[in-house]
Design a protein around this motif. Structure first.
Motif, PDB file in Angstrom:
ATOM      1  N   ASP A  39       0.873  -1.176   0.000  1.00 18.50           N
ATOM      2  CA  ASP A  39       0.000   0.000   0.000  1.00 18.50           C
ATOM      3  C   ASP A  39       0.910   1.225   0.000  1.00 18.50           C
ATOM      4  OD1 ASP A  39      -1.694   2.104   0.561  1.00 18.50           O
ATOM      5  OD2 ASP A  39      -2.449   1.246   2.434  1.00 18.50           O
ATOM      6  N   ILE A  40       0.827   2.034  -1.050  1.00 24.96           N
ATOM      7  CA  ILE A  40       1.769   3.149  -1.214  1.00 24.96           C
ATOM      8  C   ILE A  40       1.603   4.201  -0.103  1.00 24.96           C
ATOM      9  CG2 ILE A  40       0.378   4.683  -2.711  1.00 24.96           C
ATOM     10  CD1 ILE A  40       2.960   4.894  -4.508  1.00 24.96           C
ATOM     11  N   ASN A  53      -6.426  12.090 -11.809  1.00 24.83           N
ATOM     12  CA  ASN A  53      -7.151  12.416 -13.048  1.00 24.83           C
ATOM     13  C   ASN A  53      -6.964  13.902 -13.334  1.00 24.83           C
ATOM     14  OD1 ASN A  53      -9.294  13.956 -11.693  1.00 24.83           O
ATOM     15  ND2 ASN A  53      -9.915  11.959 -10.887  1.00 24.83           N
ATOM     16  N   GLY A  60     -11.181   7.377  -7.059  1.00 23.07           N
ATOM     17  CA  GLY A  60     -11.103   6.066  -6.415  1.00 23.07           C
ATOM     18  C   GLY A  60      -9.684   5.533  -6.446  1.00 23.07           C
ATOM     19  N   VAL A  62      -5.980   4.258  -6.055  1.00 26.88           N
ATOM     20  CA  VAL A  62      -4.863   4.754  -5.253  1.00 26.88           C
ATOM     21  C   VAL A  62      -5.054   6.238  -4.916  1.00 26.88           C
ATOM     22  CG1 VAL A  62      -3.316   5.286  -7.203  1.00 26.88           C
ATOM     23  CG2 VAL A  62      -2.351   4.647  -4.994  1.00 26.88           C
ATOM     24  N   ASP A  63      -5.706   6.964  -5.800  1.00 37.45           N
ATOM     25  CA  ASP A  63      -5.995   8.388  -5.574  1.00 37.45           C
ATOM     26  C   ASP A  63      -6.849   8.551  -4.308  1.00 37.45           C
ATOM     27  OD1 ASP A  63      -6.129  11.109  -6.097  1.00 37.45           O
ATOM     28  OD2 ASP A  63      -7.395  10.932  -7.876  1.00 37.45           O
ATOM     29  N   ALA A 146       1.395   2.095  -9.952  1.00 32.03           N
ATOM     30  CA  ALA A 146       1.365   1.575 -11.334  1.00 32.03           C
ATOM     31  C   ALA A 146       0.332   2.379 -12.126  1.00 32.03           C
ATOM     32  CB  ALA A 146       1.043   0.080 -11.321  1.00 32.03           C
ATOM     33  N   SER A 148      -2.165   4.261 -14.413  1.00 32.01           N
ATOM     34  CA  SER A 148      -3.084   3.874 -15.497  1.00 32.01           C
ATOM     35  C   SER A 148      -3.472   2.394 -15.538  1.00 32.01           C
ATOM     36  CB  SER A 148      -2.537   4.267 -16.887  1.00 32.01           C
ATOM     37  OG  SER A 148      -2.706   5.650 -17.134  1.00 32.01           O
ATOM     38  N   THR A 149      -2.899   1.561 -14.669  1.00 31.49           N
ATOM     39  CA  THR A 149      -3.171   0.112 -14.789  1.00 31.49           C
ATOM     40  C   THR A 149      -4.415  -0.344 -14.039  1.00 31.49           C
ATOM     41  OG1 THR A 149      -1.784  -0.503 -12.907  1.00 31.49           O
ATOM     42  CG2 THR A 149      -0.713  -0.405 -15.066  1.00 31.49           C
ATOM     43  N   GLY A 150      -5.119   0.595 -13.391  1.00 32.48           N
ATOM     44  CA  GLY A 150      -6.362   0.257 -12.710  1.00 32.48           C
ATOM     45  C   GLY A 150      -7.546   0.567 -13.599  1.00 32.48           C
ATOM     46  N   VAL A 151      -8.369   1.520 -13.161  1.00 37.21           N
ATOM     47  CA  VAL A 151      -9.581   1.830 -13.940  1.00 37.21           C
ATOM     48  C   VAL A 151      -9.259   2.415 -15.312  1.00 37.21           C
ATOM     49  CG1 VAL A 151     -11.050   2.102 -11.907  1.00 37.21           C
ATOM     50  CG2 VAL A 151      -9.961   4.108 -12.886  1.00 37.21           C
ATOM     51  N   TYR A 152      -8.075   2.937 -15.507  1.00 37.09           N
ATOM     52  CA  TYR A 152      -7.710   3.481 -16.821  1.00 37.09           C
ATOM     53  C   TYR A 152      -7.304   2.396 -17.829  1.00 37.09           C
ATOM     54  CZ  TYR A 152      -8.156   8.460 -15.509  1.00 37.09           C
ATOM     55  OH  TYR A 152      -8.630   9.696 -15.149  1.00 37.09           O
ATOM     56  N   PHE A 187       0.379  -2.873  -6.300  1.00 36.54           N
ATOM     57  CA  PHE A 187      -0.659  -3.271  -5.356  1.00 36.54           C
ATOM     58  C   PHE A 187      -1.181  -4.653  -5.723  1.00 36.54           C
ATOM     59  CE2 PHE A 187      -4.853  -2.355  -3.207  1.00 36.54           C
ATOM     60  CZ  PHE A 187      -4.323  -2.119  -1.960  1.00 36.54           C
ATOM     61  N   MET A 188      -1.311  -4.886  -7.004  1.00 38.22           N
ATOM     62  CA  MET A 188      -1.852  -6.161  -7.488  1.00 38.22           C
ATOM     63  C   MET A 188      -0.706  -7.068  -7.922  1.00 38.22           C
ATOM     64  SD  MET A 188      -5.303  -5.518  -7.782  1.00 38.22           S
ATOM     65  CE  MET A 188      -6.053  -6.268  -9.222  1.00 38.22           C
ATOM     66  N   ASP A 191       0.576  -6.738 -11.539  1.00 44.67           N
ATOM     67  CA  ASP A 191       1.489  -5.633 -11.839  1.00 44.67           C
ATOM     68  C   ASP A 191       2.904  -5.953 -11.357  1.00 44.67           C
ATOM     69  OD1 ASP A 191      -0.381  -3.696 -13.033  1.00 44.67           O
ATOM     70  OD2 ASP A 191      -1.367  -3.872 -11.087  1.00 44.67           O
TER      71      ASP A 191
HETATM   72  N1  AR6 Z   1      -1.289   1.581  -3.048  1.00 44.57           N
HETATM   73  C1  AR6 Z   1      -0.626   1.324  -4.202  1.00 44.57           C
HETATM   74  N2  AR6 Z   1      -1.242   1.042  -5.361  1.00 44.57           N
HETATM   75  C2  AR6 Z   1      -2.588   1.017  -5.363  1.00 44.57           C
HETATM   76  C3  AR6 Z   1      -3.366   1.286  -4.209  1.00 44.57           C
HETATM   77  C4  AR6 Z   1      -2.649   1.580  -3.013  1.00 44.57           C
HETATM   78  N3  AR6 Z   1      -3.280   1.855  -1.864  1.00 44.57           N
HETATM   79  N4  AR6 Z   1      -4.680   1.181  -4.547  1.00 44.57           N
HETATM   80  C5  AR6 Z   1      -4.728   0.854  -5.863  1.00 44.57           C
HETATM   81  N5  AR6 Z   1      -3.466   0.748  -6.356  1.00 44.57           N
HETATM   82  P1  AR6 Z   1      -6.038   3.283 -10.248  1.00 44.57           P
HETATM   83  P2  AR6 Z   1      -5.598   4.604 -12.843  1.00 44.57           P
HETATM   84  C6  AR6 Z   1      -3.016   0.435  -7.719  1.00 44.57           C
HETATM   85  O1  AR6 Z   1      -7.330   2.708 -10.706  1.00 44.57           O
HETATM   86  O2  AR6 Z   1      -5.789   3.330 -13.557  1.00 44.57           O
HETATM   87  C7  AR6 Z   1      -8.887   7.260  -9.860  1.00 44.57           C
HETATM   88  O3  AR6 Z   1     -10.266   7.337  -9.619  1.00 44.57           O
HETATM   89  C8  AR6 Z   1      -3.942  -0.337  -8.619  1.00 44.57           C
HETATM   90  O4  AR6 Z   1      -3.882  -1.723  -8.345  1.00 44.57           O
HETATM   91  O5  AR6 Z   1      -5.957   3.825  -8.890  1.00 44.57           O
HETATM   92  O6  AR6 Z   1      -4.432   5.474 -13.225  1.00 44.57           O
HETATM   93  C9  AR6 Z   1      -8.299   8.578 -10.308  1.00 44.57           C
HETATM   94  O7  AR6 Z   1      -8.923   9.687  -9.691  1.00 44.57           O
HETATM   95  C10 AR6 Z   1      -3.370  -0.004  -9.979  1.00 44.57           C
HETATM   96  O8  AR6 Z   1      -2.276  -0.865 -10.295  1.00 44.57           O
HETATM   97  O9  AR6 Z   1      -5.540   4.478 -11.245  1.00 44.57           O
HETATM   98  C11 AR6 Z   1      -8.537   8.553 -11.776  1.00 44.57           C
HETATM   99  O10 AR6 Z   1      -9.840   8.990 -12.092  1.00 44.57           O
HETATM  100  C12 AR6 Z   1      -2.797   1.399  -9.800  1.00 44.57           C
HETATM  101  O11 AR6 Z   1      -2.836   1.657  -8.398  1.00 44.57           O
HETATM  102  C13 AR6 Z   1      -8.385   7.095 -12.125  1.00 44.57           C
HETATM  103  O12 AR6 Z   1      -8.659   6.369 -10.929  1.00 44.57           O
HETATM  104  C14 AR6 Z   1      -3.552   2.462 -10.512  1.00 44.57           C
HETATM  105  O13 AR6 Z   1      -4.941   2.163 -10.463  1.00 44.57           O
HETATM  106  C15 AR6 Z   1      -6.974   6.775 -12.545  1.00 44.57           C
HETATM  107  O14 AR6 Z   1      -6.924   5.451 -13.017  1.00 44.57           O
END
Ligand code: AR6
Length: 206
Positions: A39-40, A53, A60, A62-63, A146, A148-152, A187-188, A191
């Motif tokens: 967890d960062i 974003n 949501g 990591v943000d 990481a 962009s690797t989540g919801v993006y 986190f995952m 990745d």
């Molecule tokens: N610590 C480290 N990494 C994490 C954590 C954590 N606590 N939680 C999630 N991750 P994402 P994106 C990883 O979806 O794809 C937001 O709503 C996760 O597993 O957070 O760049 C922003 O406001 C993944 O590998 O970000 C934007 O709207 C990585 O963080 C949008 O999501 C990024 O996943 C950005 O999407």
């Protein structure tokens, strides 16, 4: 060659240790590059990189976790920044986080037509701008989420290649010479796996 200077070490969180102490630059964990799964928000480093974003007003993933752990003052400072372009980054204080600073980078949305053909450039820009901000602010350590690797929706393998290539290039330019630690904080499992698959090409093990 230069690559021999970079030793990769995997720092596994241990239940017996306070995770916030693990990635801190120290003699125990040598050289510059680390890949961890953690967890960062618990990292006691000079800077952590948020996957933000364009609004920089939270979200949501990591943000959300970073804003939650940093407290409301982070949002107050973000509101003054007037957003951020995709491929760019802006820096704030860390407030209640153990990290001193947060670098908010905006990665591309993988399936977004506006990013078509520019994914790599935009993602690379996030890593380069973040490193530049760290150097400009005299920060010695940086931990990247990481981006962009989540919801993006950016595929983990491709994203890790771009991240590694950009960091390697930045180091080869001599621009990270004053930095102690560059951490890829996953986190995952997918990745982290992508990093360990790709890292030998960019930072051959010594
Ligand atoms: N610590 C480290 N990494 C994490 C954590 C954590 N606590 N939680 C999630 N991750 P994402 P994106 C990883 O979806 O794809 C937001 O709503 C996760 O597993 O957070 O760049 C922003 O406001 C993944 O590998 O970000 C934007 O709207 C990585 O963080 C949008 O999501 C990024 O996943 C950005 O999407």
């Amino acid at each position: 060659t230069l690559s021999l200077l970079y030793k990769i070490n995997k720092i596994a969180p241990s239940p017996d240790l306070d995770p916030s102490t693990l990635p801190t630059p120290s003699a125990a964990y040598n050289d510059k590059i680390s890949v961890i799964r953690q967890d960062i928000t618990v990292l006691a480093v000079d800077s952590i990189v948020n996957a933000a974003n364009n609004s920089l007003l939270g979200g949501g993933g990591v943000d959300g976790a970073i804003h939650c752990a940093a407290g409301p003052e982070l949002l107050d400072e973000c509101e003054l920044l007037e957003g951020c372009d995709t491929g760019d980054a802006k820096i704030t204080n860390g407030y209640d986080l153990p990290a001193k600073k947060v670098i908010h980078a905006v990665g591309p949305i993988y399936w977004d037509k506006r990013a078509a053909g520019k994914h790599t450039t935009l993602l690379s820009g996030c890593y380069r701008r973040s490193l530049e901000l760290a150097v400009e602010n005299g920060l010695k350590s940086i931990a990247f989420s990481a981006l962009s690797t989540g919801v993006y929706g950016y595929p983990s393998g491709e994203a890790s290649e771009t991240a590694l290539a950009t960091v390697r290039q930045f180091m080869d330019e001599g621009k990270a010479d004053d930095m102690d630690r560059i951490i890829f904080c996953n986190f995952m499992q997918k990745d982290e796996d992508a990093y360990f698959e790709n890292i030998p090409r960019f930072f051959p093990p010594v």
